[in-house]
Motif scaffolding. Structure first.
Motif, PDB file in Angstrom:
ATOM      1  N   LEU A 100       1.764   7.974   0.240  1.00 36.58           N
ATOM      2  CA  LEU A 100       1.130   7.206   1.318  1.00 36.58           C
ATOM      3  C   LEU A 100       1.685   7.548   2.619  1.00 36.58           C
ATOM      4  N   ALA A 101       2.942   7.325   2.686  1.00 39.06           N
ATOM      5  CA  ALA A 101       3.821   7.731   3.893  1.00 39.06           C
ATOM      6  C   ALA A 101       3.551   9.171   4.225  1.00 39.06           C
ATOM      7  N   ARG A 102       3.467   9.868   3.279  1.00 38.69           N
ATOM      8  CA  ARG A 102       3.375  11.415   3.587  1.00 38.69           C
ATOM      9  C   ARG A 102       1.780  11.455   4.178  1.00 38.69           C
ATOM     10  N   ALA A 103       0.951  10.941   3.589  1.00 43.00           N
ATOM     11  CA  ALA A 103      -0.414  11.185   4.105  1.00 43.00           C
ATOM     12  C   ALA A 103      -0.613  10.514   5.592  1.00 43.00           C
ATOM     13  N   MET A 104       0.367   9.352   5.905  1.00 42.83           N
ATOM     14  CA  MET A 104       0.316   8.949   7.356  1.00 42.83           C
ATOM     15  C   MET A 104       1.333   9.600   8.196  1.00 42.83           C
ATOM     16  N   ALA A 105       1.976  11.026   7.585  1.00 40.93           N
ATOM     17  CA  ALA A 105       3.038  11.556   8.556  1.00 40.93           C
ATOM     18  C   ALA A 105       2.429  11.861  10.060  1.00 40.93           C
ATOM     19  N   LEU A 106       1.369  12.139  10.253  1.00 37.44           N
ATOM     20  CA  LEU A 106       0.963  12.665  11.410  1.00 37.44           C
ATOM     21  C   LEU A 106      -0.044  11.846  12.243  1.00 37.44           C
ATOM     22  N   ASP A 107      -0.097  10.548  11.700  1.00 38.97           N
ATOM     23  CA  ASP A 107      -0.641   9.449  12.351  1.00 38.97           C
ATOM     24  C   ASP A 107      -2.373   9.807  12.341  1.00 38.97           C
ATOM     25  N   PRO A 108      -2.916   9.926  11.215  1.00 42.82           N
ATOM     26  CA  PRO A 108      -4.249  10.211  11.114  1.00 42.82           C
ATOM     27  C   PRO A 108      -5.224   9.402  11.562  1.00 42.82           C
ATOM     28  N   GLU A 109      -6.328   9.649  11.919  1.00 47.40           N
ATOM     29  CA  GLU A 109      -7.421   8.778  12.202  1.00 47.40           C
ATOM     30  C   GLU A 109      -8.235   8.477  11.135  1.00 47.40           C
ATOM     31  N   LEU A 110      -8.295   9.632  10.015  1.00 46.89           N
ATOM     32  CA  LEU A 110      -9.171   9.322   8.698  1.00 46.89           C
ATOM     33  C   LEU A 110      -8.449   9.612   7.693  1.00 46.89           C
ATOM     34  N   LEU A 111      -8.500   8.699   6.701  1.00 48.73           N
ATOM     35  CA  LEU A 111      -7.527   8.686   5.643  1.00 48.73           C
ATOM     36  C   LEU A 111      -8.385   8.884   4.292  1.00 48.73           C
ATOM     37  N   PHE A 112      -7.966   9.785   3.349  1.00 49.75           N
ATOM     38  CA  PHE A 112      -8.518  10.013   2.112  1.00 49.75           C
ATOM     39  C   PHE A 112      -7.777   9.338   0.948  1.00 49.75           C
ATOM     40  N   LEU A 113      -8.515   8.546   0.014  1.00 47.15           N
ATOM     41  CA  LEU A 113      -7.516   7.980  -0.845  1.00 47.15           C
ATOM     42  C   LEU A 113      -8.322   8.239  -2.385  1.00 47.15           C
ATOM     43  N   ASP A 114      -7.546   9.011  -3.030  1.00 48.37           N
ATOM     44  CA  ASP A 114      -8.291   9.380  -4.449  1.00 48.37           C
ATOM     45  C   ASP A 114      -7.404   8.666  -5.561  1.00 48.37           C
ATOM     46  N   GLU A 115      -8.294   7.772  -6.017  1.00 52.54           N
ATOM     47  CA  GLU A 115      -7.803   6.937  -6.965  1.00 52.54           C
ATOM     48  C   GLU A 115      -6.374   6.298  -6.694  1.00 52.54           C
ATOM     49  N   PRO A 116      -6.296   5.333  -5.608  1.00 52.80           N
ATOM     50  CA  PRO A 116      -5.150   4.949  -5.032  1.00 52.80           C
ATOM     51  C   PRO A 116      -4.431   3.895  -6.036  1.00 52.80           C
ATOM     52  N   THR A 117      -4.899   3.332  -6.804  1.00 49.07           N
ATOM     53  CA  THR A 117      -4.177   2.490  -7.695  1.00 49.07           C
ATOM     54  C   THR A 117      -4.480   2.690  -9.246  1.00 49.07           C
ATOM     55  N   ALA A 118      -4.839   3.927  -9.438  1.00 47.16           N
ATOM     56  CA  ALA A 118      -4.692   4.471 -10.799  1.00 47.16           C
ATOM     57  C   ALA A 118      -2.955   4.470 -11.385  1.00 47.16           C
ATOM     58  N   GLY A 119      -3.109   4.067 -12.547  1.00 45.96           N
ATOM     59  CA  GLY A 119      -1.824   3.929 -13.374  1.00 45.96           C
ATOM     60  C   GLY A 119      -0.870   2.640 -12.766  1.00 45.96           C
ATOM     61  N   LEU A 120      -1.208   1.849 -11.991  1.00 52.68           N
ATOM     62  CA  LEU A 120      -0.337   0.617 -11.557  1.00 52.68           C
ATOM     63  C   LEU A 120      -0.811  -0.371 -12.294  1.00 52.68           C
ATOM     64  N   ASP A 121       0.162  -1.186 -12.639  1.00 55.27           N
ATOM     65  CA  ASP A 121      -0.118  -2.491 -13.162  1.00 55.27           C
ATOM     66  C   ASP A 121      -0.716  -3.212 -12.205  1.00 55.27           C
ATOM     67  N   PRO A 122      -1.167  -4.446 -12.849  1.00 58.09           N
ATOM     68  CA  PRO A 122      -1.988  -5.546 -11.816  1.00 58.09           C
ATOM     69  C   PRO A 122      -1.039  -5.909 -10.370  1.00 58.09           C
ATOM     70  N   GLU A 123       0.121  -6.138 -10.822  1.00 58.41           N
ATOM     71  CA  GLU A 123       0.863  -6.540  -9.703  1.00 58.41           C
ATOM     72  C   GLU A 123       0.991  -5.494  -8.449  1.00 58.41           C
ATOM     73  N   LEU A 124       1.499  -4.279  -9.017  1.00 59.29           N
ATOM     74  CA  LEU A 124       1.789  -3.340  -8.251  1.00 59.29           C
ATOM     75  C   LEU A 124       0.429  -2.848  -7.443  1.00 59.29           C
TER      76      LEU A 124
END
Length: 260
Positions: free
Chosen positions: A155-179
């Motif tokens: 996510l930090a890399r995705a935000m590297a250039l201060d984007p106006e528009l962000l695409f998230l493809d399955e952002p929480t896949a593979g994470l346990d409920p707390e994470l």
């Protein structure tokens, strides 16, 4: 769909790979500042639609506009300028395994060829703090990271250039409920602080409920519902019933009924 409040406008989109049809006559818009979530079963074309929006695939028919400009048929320089205004969090993070955390985040900045290394270093450390990762981890390699850290660094890399528009493809896949909960809260915070427009693909009802302003449901090559979560849930369609009205889906919706 020429309204200036639309960051993305998709009209009459058809996607085909050989004889395989992925999308038929998709029409949707993404409003400035909203989170639009794409849902659909495996193979329904969620990721393919994101790739069309980024100009990584060419449609068989139809148009895609981002920031009011057509995505397809543009010169490489024009397309790259448009992409620099976007950030992408890929499935599983997609960090470059041969690069350190630092170099993964620095890569988009270095490709601009306009920033010196001192500036890049300051920005990389800022992005790590933005996603709540201690800067001491900058020297680590992706293989040394937990799944939750990979997501945050991606996510930090995705935000590297201060984007106006962000695409998230399955952002929480593979994470346990707390994470997963922590990552959703991070996205909520960044969205509010940076006034981001977000397009998200997910199969997780809990993530969808927590983040979405509107939902677009894909099934059998078509968009079968588009609207607020309440509007989509009330759509009479087999996929909608299966996705939202299973045991887990009903429990999540019941726990969040005041927000629907």
């Amino acid at each position: 769909m020429t309204n200036g409040n639309y960051v993305i406008a998709v009209e009459g989109l058809y996607t085909r790979f050989g004889t395989h049809v992925v999308h038929e006559d998709i029409n949707l818009c993404v409003r400035r500042g909203e989170v639009l979530t794409l849902v659909g079963g495996s193979g329904s074309g969620k990721t393919a639609l994101i790739r069309q929006m980024l100009g990584l695939e060419t449609p068989a028919q139809g148009t895609v506009r981002i920031f009011g400009e057509p995505v397809h048929g543009r010169r490489h320089e024009q397309l790259q300028y448009m992409r620099n205004r976007c950030g992408v969090l890929f499935q599983k993070g997609a960090l470059f395994s041969a690069l350190s955390v630092y170099d993964n985040i620095a890569l988009p900045m270095r490709e601009l060829r306009t920033l010196d290394e001192d500036m890049i270093r300051n920005l990389v450390m800022l992005k790590l703090k933005m996603v709540e990762i201690d800067t001491k981890h900058a020297i680590r390699m992706p293989a040394e990271l937990s799944g939750g850290m990979i997501k945050r660094i991606a996510l930090a890399r995705a935000m590297a250039l201060d984007p106006e528009l962000l695409f998230l493809d399955e952002p929480t896949a593979g994470l346990d409920p707390e994470l997963s909960d922590g990552f959703v809260k991070l996205i909520q915070t960044l969205r509010t602080e940076l006034t981001l427009t977000i397009v998200m693909a997910t199969h997780d009802v809990e993530t969808l409920v927590a983040l979405s302003d509107r939902v677009a449901a894909l099934d059998e090559q078509r968009m079968v519902a588009l609207g607020t979560l309440r509007e989509v849930i009330n759509t009479k369609h087999p996929f909608i019933t299966k996705f939202f009205c299973g045991e887990r889906g009903k429990k999540i919706l019941e726990n969040n009924r005041n927000n629907l």
